[in-house]
Design a protein around this motif. Structure first.
Motif, PDB file in Angstrom:
ATOM      1  N   ALA A   5       0.842  -1.198   0.000  1.00 59.10           N
ATOM      2  CA  ALA A   5       0.000   0.000   0.000  1.00 59.10           C
ATOM      3  C   ALA A   5       0.878   1.249   0.000  1.00 59.10           C
ATOM      4  O   ALA A   5       1.877   1.328   0.728  1.00 59.10           O
ATOM      5  N   LEU A   6       0.516   2.211  -0.807  1.00 58.62           N
ATOM      6  CA  LEU A   6       1.314   3.429  -0.973  1.00 58.62           C
ATOM      7  C   LEU A   6       1.463   4.195   0.343  1.00 58.62           C
ATOM      8  O   LEU A   6       2.551   4.696   0.650  1.00 58.62           O
TER       9      LEU A   6
ATOM     10  N   VAL B  34     -11.704  -2.031  -3.787  1.00 63.33           N
ATOM     11  CA  VAL B  34     -12.560  -1.607  -2.676  1.00 63.33           C
ATOM     12  C   VAL B  34     -12.613  -2.699  -1.605  1.00 63.33           C
ATOM     13  O   VAL B  34     -12.507  -2.410  -0.410  1.00 63.33           O
ATOM     14  N   GLU B  35     -12.745  -3.957  -2.023  1.00 64.85           N
ATOM     15  CA  GLU B  35     -12.748  -5.071  -1.071  1.00 64.85           C
ATOM     16  C   GLU B  35     -11.432  -5.153  -0.313  1.00 64.85           C
ATOM     17  O   GLU B  35     -11.410  -5.409   0.896  1.00 64.85           O
TER      18      GLU B  35
ATOM     19  N   LYS C 125     -10.914  -4.933   3.776  1.00 63.68           N
ATOM     20  CA  LYS C 125     -10.223  -5.955   4.566  1.00 63.68           C
ATOM     21  C   LYS C 125      -9.055  -5.363   5.338  1.00 63.68           C
ATOM     22  O   LYS C 125      -8.765  -5.766   6.456  1.00 63.68           O
ATOM     23  N   ARG C 126      -8.359  -4.395   4.715  1.00 63.88           N
ATOM     24  CA  ARG C 126      -7.237  -3.720   5.365  1.00 63.88           C
ATOM     25  C   ARG C 126      -7.694  -2.870   6.543  1.00 63.88           C
ATOM     26  O   ARG C 126      -6.951  -2.673   7.484  1.00 63.88           O
ATOM     27  N   GLY C 127      -8.878  -2.312   6.410  1.00 65.82           N
ATOM     28  CA  GLY C 127      -9.394  -1.435   7.448  1.00 65.82           C
ATOM     29  C   GLY C 127      -9.139   0.036   7.175  1.00 65.82           C
ATOM     30  O   GLY C 127      -9.449   0.893   8.001  1.00 65.82           O
TER      31      GLY C 127
END
Length: 106
Positions: free
Chosen positions: A35-36, A74-75, A79-81
């Motif tokens: 993730a950036l 989006v999913e 899941k990451r929060g």
């Protein structure tokens, strides 16, 4: 007939498979991995001082990405929060992401 077509045959799915696929209307978007926001946080920590706008843009431009359907992105965020930084608005979203991360760490 191209060399790849002769070696591997046709790569297109049959017409009926393409028509029935739910992902056909779902645009593909680039998704940085990792993730950036997390990548920028880690690089800023390694640097020991705030990243400049040009550094953030350079990191974004060199980030490894995969192409995912928008619904899968989006999913993944759910899941990451958290929602990752949008690469198209990287500087503004980085500042907000960093402020939120620092606020939640206190």
């Amino acid at each position: 007939m191209s060399l790849l077509s002769r070696l591997f045959g046709k790569t297109s799915p049959p017409e009926d498979a393409r028509a029935s696929s739910p992902a056909n209307d779902d645009p593909l978007i680039p998704v940085p991995i990792p993730a950036l926001g997390v990548l920028l946080l880690n690089l800023e920590k390694q640097k020991g001082s705030p990243l400049s706008e040009s550094e953030v843009i350079e990191i974004r431009d060199k980030a490894v990405c995969i192409m995912l359907p928008l619904t899968a992105k989006v999913e993944m965020d759910e899941k990451r929060g958290y929602r990752d930084i949008d690469p198209e608005n990287v500087w503004v979203e980085w500042l907000a992401f960093k402020a939120e991360a620092q606020g939640s760490a206190l």
